[in-house]
Design an enzyme around this catalytic site. Structure first.
Site, PDB file in Angstrom:
ATOM      1  N   HIS A 108      -2.256  -3.921   5.082  1.00 59.04           N
ATOM      2  CA  HIS A 108      -2.088  -3.496   6.473  1.00 59.04           C
ATOM      3  C   HIS A 108      -3.434  -3.162   7.109  1.00 59.04           C
ATOM      4  CE1 HIS A 108      -2.644   0.947   5.875  1.00 59.04           C
ATOM      5  NE2 HIS A 108      -2.437   0.574   4.622  1.00 59.04           N
ATOM      6  N   CYS A 161       0.850  -1.191   0.000  1.00 56.50           N
ATOM      7  CA  CYS A 161       0.000   0.000   0.000  1.00 56.50           C
ATOM      8  C   CYS A 161       0.889   1.245   0.000  1.00 56.50           C
ATOM      9  CB  CYS A 161      -0.919   0.004   1.219  1.00 56.50           C
ATOM     10  SG  CYS A 161      -2.048   1.430   1.242  1.00 56.50           S
ATOM     11  N   ARG A 166       3.019   4.758   6.328  1.00 59.04           N
ATOM     12  CA  ARG A 166       3.426   4.044   7.540  1.00 59.04           C
ATOM     13  C   ARG A 166       3.935   2.642   7.253  1.00 59.04           C
ATOM     14  NH1 ARG A 166      -2.304   4.601  10.319  1.00 59.04           N
ATOM     15  NH2 ARG A 166      -2.796   3.979   8.174  1.00 59.04           N
ATOM     16  N   ASP A 175       0.452   3.772   1.660  1.00 62.53           N
ATOM     17  CA  ASP A 175       0.428   4.352   3.011  1.00 62.53           C
ATOM     18  C   ASP A 175       1.847   4.600   3.539  1.00 62.53           C
ATOM     19  OD1 ASP A 175       0.235   4.525   5.964  1.00 62.53           O
ATOM     20  OD2 ASP A 175      -1.877   4.037   5.630  1.00 62.53           O
TER      21      ASP A 175
END
Ligand code: CO
Length: 230
Positions: free
Chosen positions: A113, A57, A61, A59
Site C-alpha cells: 500500500h 501489510c 488501514r 497496517d
C-alpha cells in the site's frame, strides 16, 4: 463484568470502553449476520476452502476482507510489516505451504500500500530498533532498483515507486520458493499477483505482474524438481 476481570490493568474508563466496544460490536455482528444468513456460522464451522491467500501489510488501514467486500472464509491471510516474503520467515512459509498444499488456494496475492510506514522507514537512515533488521530487506530492494529510484527527484513519487517495486520483488520471492515451484510442477493452477492499495482513495490496483508458471523465474532460482522428487 470486563471491568472486574481486568481490575488492575485498565487505567481509565476510556480504555475500558474502547476495549468493551469490540465485544458489543461482535455481538451486533453475530446478530446481524444470523438475521441475513441463518446458516452462515453453521456452514463456516464445517471448514474453510478459500480461493485466495493474502500476504499484506500489518497496517490497520488495509484489512483484507473489508476492502475486497469478502466474507470470513473467503481469504486466507498473513500480514507483516511491509508485506514481505522473507525466506527465513517460518510463519510466512508455513502459511504459504498450508494454503497451497492443504487448502488449495488458486491465487497468492502480495498486497502492498502507498504510504507504507515500513517502506518509508527503509528509505531513511534513522535507527528504529529491532525492526531495522526486517526493514533491511526493503533496503535490498532499493539497492536492486537504485538507478531507477535515484532518478526520481520528487520524494513522494520515489516513495510510491519503492512501494510498487517492493511488491514486485516479493512476488518474485514467492516464485523462488520450492513450495510455489513444486505446485506448478505438479500441475496445480496457481497464480501469484502483486497488488497495491491506495489509502487515499480506498482503491485496490493490480500491478499486472502476475506469474503462473516457472518460465519467468531466473535460472539460478529454479529447482531441479525432477531430481528432488526422486
Ligand atoms: Co505498510
Amino acid at each position: 463484568m470486563l471491568r472486574t476481570f481486568f481490575h488492575s490493568g485498565f487505567k481509565s474508563e476510556k480504555m475500558i470502553r474502547s476495549y468493551k466496544k469490540l465485544f458489543d460490536n461482535n455481538e451486533k455482528w453475530v446478530s446481524d449476520t444470523n438475521k441475513n444468513n441463518p446458516d452462515f456460522f453453521n456452514s463456516l464451522a464445517q471448514g474453510q476452502s478459500p480461493e485466495f491467500l493474502w500476504i499484506g501489510c500489518s497496517d490497520s488501514r488495509v484489512p483484507a476482507n473489508e476492502l475486497t467486500g469478502t466474507a470470513p472464509g473467503d481469504i486466507f491471510v498473513t500480514r507483516n510489516i511491509a508485506n514481505m516474503v522473507v525466506h527465513t520467515d517460518m510463519s510466512m512459509l508455513s502459511v504459504l505451504d498450508y494454503s497451497i498444499n492443504v487448502l488449495g488456494v488458486k491465487h497468492v496475492m502480495v498486497v502492498g500500500h502507498y504510504g507504507c510506514g515500513g517502506v518509508k522507514a527503509a528509505m531513511g537512515t534513522k535507527q528504529v530498533g529491532l525492526i531495522d533488521n526486517w526493514l533491511r530487506n526493503i533496503k535490498d530492494v532499493y539497492r536492486l532498483h537504485e538507478t531507477e529510484l535515484n532518478a526520481i527527484e520528487n520524494e513522494s513519487d520515489r516513495f510510491n515507486r519503492l512501494v510498487e517495486l517492493n511488491i514486485k520483488e516479493q512476488v518474485f520471492n514467492l516464485t523462488k520458493t520450492s513450495i510455489v515451484q513444486n505446485a506448478w510442477a505438479n500441475g496445480q493452477s496457481l497464480l501469484v499477483h502483486g497488488l497495491v492499495y491506495d489509502v487515499h482513495t480506498g482503491l485496490l490496483k493490480d500491478l499486472n505482474i502476475s506469474i503462473g508458471d516457472i518460465s519467468k523465474v531466473e535460472s539460478v532460482y529454479k529447482f531441479d524438481l525432477q531430481h528432488s522428487l526422486q
